[in-house]
Scaffold this motif. Structure first.
Motif, mmCIF file in Angstrom:
data_model
loop_
_atom_site.group_PDB
_atom_site.id
_atom_site.type_symbol
_atom_site.label_atom_id
_atom_site.label_comp_id
_atom_site.label_asym_id
_atom_site.label_seq_id
_atom_site.Cartn_x
_atom_site.Cartn_y
_atom_site.Cartn_z
ATOM 1 N N LEU A 101 0.858 -1.156 -0.093
ATOM 2 C CA LEU A 101 -0.051 -0.142 -0.062
ATOM 3 C C LEU A 101 0.661 1.249 0.157
ATOM 4 C CD1 LEU A 101 -2.949 1.311 0.173
ATOM 5 C CD2 LEU A 101 -2.585 1.253 2.813
ATOM 6 N N GLU A 102 1.926 1.294 0.672
ATOM 7 C CA GLU A 102 2.815 2.475 0.937
ATOM 8 C C GLU A 102 3.531 2.522 -0.572
ATOM 9 O OE1 GLU A 102 4.012 2.165 5.346
ATOM 10 O OE2 GLU A 102 5.300 1.268 4.400
ATOM 11 N N VAL A 103 3.828 1.579 -1.094
ATOM 12 C CA VAL A 103 4.494 1.631 -2.441
ATOM 13 C C VAL A 103 3.540 2.264 -3.395
ATOM 14 C CG1 VAL A 103 5.955 0.253 -4.239
ATOM 15 C CG2 VAL A 103 6.298 -0.036 -1.646
ATOM 16 N N SER A 125 8.912 -5.799 -5.327
ATOM 17 C CA SER A 125 7.991 -4.283 -5.285
ATOM 18 C C SER A 125 8.756 -3.416 -4.171
ATOM 19 C CB SER A 125 6.573 -4.764 -4.384
ATOM 20 O OG SER A 125 5.904 -5.543 -5.421
ATOM 21 N N ARG A 126 9.894 -3.195 -4.287
ATOM 22 C CA ARG A 126 10.734 -2.426 -3.677
ATOM 23 C C ARG A 126 11.400 -1.439 -4.531
ATOM 24 N NH1 ARG A 126 7.520 -3.193 -0.727
ATOM 25 N NH2 ARG A 126 7.573 -4.703 0.758
ATOM 26 N N THR A 127 11.495 -1.289 -5.810
ATOM 27 C CA THR A 127 11.934 -0.536 -6.870
ATOM 28 C C THR A 127 10.829 -0.178 -7.790
ATOM 29 O OG1 THR A 127 14.071 -1.670 -6.671
ATOM 30 C CG2 THR A 127 13.851 -0.310 -8.486
ATOM 31 N N ILE A 128 10.941 1.173 -7.855
ATOM 32 C CA ILE A 128 9.984 1.776 -8.777
ATOM 33 C C ILE A 128 10.532 2.370 -10.060
ATOM 34 C CG2 ILE A 128 7.930 3.244 -9.236
ATOM 35 C CD1 ILE A 128 7.594 3.433 -6.325
ATOM 36 N N TYR A 129 10.088 1.988 -11.341
ATOM 37 C CA TYR A 129 10.810 2.660 -12.479
ATOM 38 C C TYR A 129 10.020 3.687 -12.859
ATOM 39 C CZ TYR A 129 13.537 -1.498 -12.135
ATOM 40 O OH TYR A 129 14.348 -2.731 -11.818
ATOM 41 N N VAL A 130 10.591 5.052 -12.786
ATOM 42 C CA VAL A 130 9.951 6.185 -13.036
ATOM 43 C C VAL A 130 10.649 6.753 -14.373
ATOM 44 C CG1 VAL A 130 9.556 8.348 -12.006
ATOM 45 C CG2 VAL A 130 9.718 6.492 -10.455
ATOM 46 N N HIS A 131 9.506 7.146 -15.377
ATOM 47 C CA HIS A 131 10.058 8.170 -16.430
ATOM 48 C C HIS A 131 9.665 9.491 -15.812
ATOM 49 C CE1 HIS A 131 9.434 10.037 -20.379
ATOM 50 N NE2 HIS A 131 10.506 9.159 -20.702
ATOM 51 N N SER A 132 10.921 10.267 -16.302
ATOM 52 C CA SER A 132 10.701 11.601 -16.041
ATOM 53 C C SER A 132 11.168 12.360 -17.601
ATOM 54 C CB SER A 132 11.410 12.134 -14.993
ATOM 55 O OG SER A 132 11.526 13.650 -14.917
ATOM 56 N N ILE A 153 5.181 9.816 3.406
ATOM 57 C CA ILE A 153 4.164 8.427 3.619
ATOM 58 C C ILE A 153 4.855 7.660 4.744
ATOM 59 C CG2 ILE A 153 3.943 6.396 2.679
ATOM 60 C CD1 ILE A 153 4.207 7.750 -0.137
ATOM 61 N N MET A 154 5.958 7.560 5.224
ATOM 62 C CA MET A 154 6.287 7.108 6.284
ATOM 63 C C MET A 154 5.971 7.667 7.743
ATOM 64 S SD MET A 154 10.363 6.145 5.935
ATOM 65 C CE MET A 154 10.825 4.892 4.618
ATOM 66 N N GLU A 155 5.713 9.000 7.689
ATOM 67 C CA GLU A 155 5.077 9.627 9.080
ATOM 68 C C GLU A 155 3.706 9.270 8.942
ATOM 69 O OE1 GLU A 155 5.748 13.807 8.684
ATOM 70 O OE2 GLU A 155 7.990 13.934 8.568
ATOM 71 N N VAL A 156 3.076 8.982 7.885
ATOM 72 C CA VAL A 156 1.559 9.052 7.828
ATOM 73 C C VAL A 156 1.461 7.337 8.384
ATOM 74 C CG1 VAL A 156 -0.422 8.689 6.499
ATOM 75 C CG2 VAL A 156 0.973 10.646 6.130
ATOM 76 N N THR A 157 2.274 6.581 7.894
ATOM 77 C CA THR A 157 1.750 5.144 7.824
ATOM 78 C C THR A 157 2.660 4.700 9.341
ATOM 79 O OG1 THR A 157 3.457 4.489 6.581
ATOM 80 C CG2 THR A 157 1.241 4.811 5.585
ATOM 81 N N LYS A 158 3.501 5.050 9.720
ATOM 82 C CA LYS A 158 4.366 4.568 11.003
ATOM 83 C C LYS A 158 3.715 4.900 12.321
ATOM 84 C CE LYS A 158 6.859 2.601 8.313
ATOM 85 N NZ LYS A 158 6.698 1.171 7.528
#
Length: 158
Positions: A101-103, A125-132, A153-158
């Motif tokens: 969910l976080e990813v 699922s720990r690497t996201i390939y992003v096109h910019s 996101i870490m602040e929200v979910t932790k």
């Protein structure tokens, strides 16, 4: 967290009854009083004060709008420039987020920002390939994603 929200609403309703005023303003004032009461008794509760997470969600939303405005300005600059000097790239962003969910939230925030698209995930699922559309420095782009969206996101979910 849900218990604290219900307790806060209950305090607001009790406040309205005690004031003998059944308006939205009276409910709002009671809700603020309830937040204060819950903040004061937070050390006696078995779980964290819920408004900290609400504040983190509001900060994430504001961060997204700030990044959205910056990205729109960059895209307009690229589109309106007379010659194309942009450097499109595909960048692998390795994340420290734990759950799918976080990813997924991170990928959605990246894709919603103009000029970037989350293309694919690695098998773990720990690497996201992003096109910019414009990446002058790949390391800076990865650091910016880590320091803005991922940390929020870490602040929200932790």
């Amino acid at each position: 967290m849900a218990f604290q929200v219900l307790l806060n609403v209950f305090i607001a309703v009790i406040w309205m009854f005690l004031q003998n005023n059944y308006t939205a303003l009276s409910f709002f004032i009671g809700y603020v009083v309830g937040i204060f009461v819950l903040f004061v008794i937070r050390r006696f509760l078995l779980f964290d004060f819920y408004f900290i997470r609400v504040w983190a969600v509001m900060k994430l939303i504001l961060l997204f709008f700030k990044e959205l405005i910056k990205a729109n300005i960059d895209v307009v600059r690229i589109v309106l420039s007379p010659n194309l000097n942009n450097k499109p790239a595909i960048v692998a962003v390795t994340t420290e987020l734990d759950t799918d969910l976080e990813v997924s939230i991170l990928a959605a925030l990246i894709s919603l920002t103009p000029g970037t698209v989350s293309m694919d995930f690695s098998d773990d699922s720990r690497t996201i390939y992003v096109h910019s559309i414009d990446v002058p420095n790949k390391d800076e782009m990865v650091d910016q994603i880590h320091n803005t969206f991922e940390r929020a996101i870490m602040e929200v979910t932790k």
